[in-house]
Design an enzyme around this catalytic site. Structure first.
Site, PDB file in Angstrom:
ATOM      1  CG  ASP A  91      -3.230 -11.027 -36.315  1.00 48.05           C
ATOM      2  OD1 ASP A  91      -3.813 -10.644 -37.570  1.00 48.05           O
ATOM      3  OD2 ASP A  91      -3.681 -10.350 -35.279  1.00 48.05           O
ATOM      4  CG  HIS A 146      -5.653 -14.133 -40.429  1.00 46.03           C
ATOM      5  ND1 HIS A 146      -4.293 -13.619 -40.916  1.00 46.03           N
ATOM      6  CD2 HIS A 146      -6.250 -13.751 -39.183  1.00 46.03           C
ATOM      7  CE1 HIS A 146      -4.144 -12.708 -39.921  1.00 46.03           C
ATOM      8  NE2 HIS A 146      -5.112 -12.760 -38.855  1.00 46.03           N
ATOM      9  CE1 TYR A 160      -4.554  -4.418 -37.085  1.00 48.32           C
ATOM     10  CE2 TYR A 160      -5.697  -4.620 -34.845  1.00 48.32           C
ATOM     11  CZ  TYR A 160      -5.120  -5.064 -36.022  1.00 48.32           C
ATOM     12  OH  TYR A 160      -5.519  -6.264 -36.311  1.00 48.32           O
TER      13      TYR A 160
END
Length: 319
Positions: free
Chosen positions: A103, A297, A233
């Protein structure tokens, strides 16, 4: 966890918490969001037993590592700077180390290999493929154009907004929702609806995730909050600006990339075409790709033994 040592190391102006086990060649494990060093609990034990020194930090903003207040302190250069200082501290006698990322940890591992390839023997990255820089359009703008304002990365941009919504449903609910996510497509978090079910609807944990595991994550995110992790982010476009000199650059270290076919990343933003139709190999020429069937994921936790085996099978070639 048995035999895992914890310490705090001063790196790049912050205090970084690190979990370590074993002796031998260093394997640096980099976690994602919303995670911690703990995401690598299975791989730490396995790789240590196979004669490696597993080193798994809480990244900047997470867990027991410092979380600078300024959101602009979470660029790829800040994080890779932390990792270089960490390597100097834990692997100063080793010219090169192995790196494993998942990730956001995978994204930072790509950057580490791009900026300082002479420090990496080989890389195993999970879930998130390399994203070459598109000089024509900023990242968040391009995501918004494809998926709209409710796409989770777009929802994360406004400081404090998503944190307030997370606070309304509670840290434990947020952690459970993310870690049990099994939707093979883009994630949307509409305002007031977030994960799409009532906040009191029961969530059944999968066999690979225990209540104790969830409680550990919750305890750390209750204390630290989500802002540090979400700030990664919020720096996507800042990274895009800073990375202009690396437009078109290749990652030349040997790489094994592993992704589950149910992973939301694999099923959004054209990932499958990029991975399988030659573009990925163009930017990462020394590449192996593994797609795991029926896996989502958090593959390092869902299929812990298989991932450990993949890591060992790959890195042992480069000792």
């Amino acid at each position: 966890m048995e035999g895992v040592e914890h310490r705090t190391i001063k790196v790049n102006g912050i205090n970084m918490h690190v979990a370590e086990k074993g002796q031998g060649p260093v394997v640096l494990f980099l976690h994602g969001f919303p995670e911690l060093w703990y995401s690598w609990r299975h791989q730490i034990q396995t790789l240590a037993s196979l004669g490696y020194r597993a080193v798994a930090p809480d990244l900047r903003g997470f867990g027991d590592t410092d979380a600078p207040a300024d959101s602009s302190s979470y660029t790829c250069f800040h994080v890779v700077g932390d990792l270089m200082a960490l390597l100097d501290a834990v692997a100063g006698d080793q010219e090169k180390v192995f790196v494993v990322g998942h990730d956001w940890g995978a994204i930072m591992a790509w950057y580490l290999c791009l900026f300082r390839p002479e420090r990496v023997k080989a890389l195993v990255n999970l879930s998130v493929q390399f994203f070459p820089r598109n000089p024509q359009m900023k990242i968040v703008e391009s995501m918004k154009a494809v998926y709209g304002d409710d796409y989770y990365i777009c929802r994360f941009q406004e400081p404090g907004e998503i944190e307030a919504e997370f606070a309304q449903i509670g840290t434990a609910r947020v952690i459970r929702e993310f870690l049990t996510l099994r939707h093979p497509g883009p994630l949307f978090l509409p305002k007031g609806k977030l994960f799409g079910h009532p906040p009191d609807a029961p969530i059944t944990l999968p066999s690979w995730l225990s209540e104790d595991d969830v409680n550990y994550y919750v305890s750390k995110f209750e204390k630290k909050g989500f802002t540090g992790g979400i700030n990664y982010y919020r720096n996507l476009d800042r990274n895009w600006e800073l990375l202009a000199p690396w437009t078109g650059a290749q990652v030349k270290v040997p790489v094994k990339f592993i992704v589950g076919d149910q992973d939301l990343v694999y099923n959004s933003l054209g990932a499958q075409d990029f991975i399988h139709k030659g573009e990925f190999k163009k930017y990462v020429p020394n590449l192996e790709v593994v797609v795991m069937e029926g896996v989502a994921h958090f593959n390092n936790q869902e299929k812990a033994d298989e991932i450990s085996e993949h890591i060992h099978d790959f890195i042992k070639k480069f000792e």
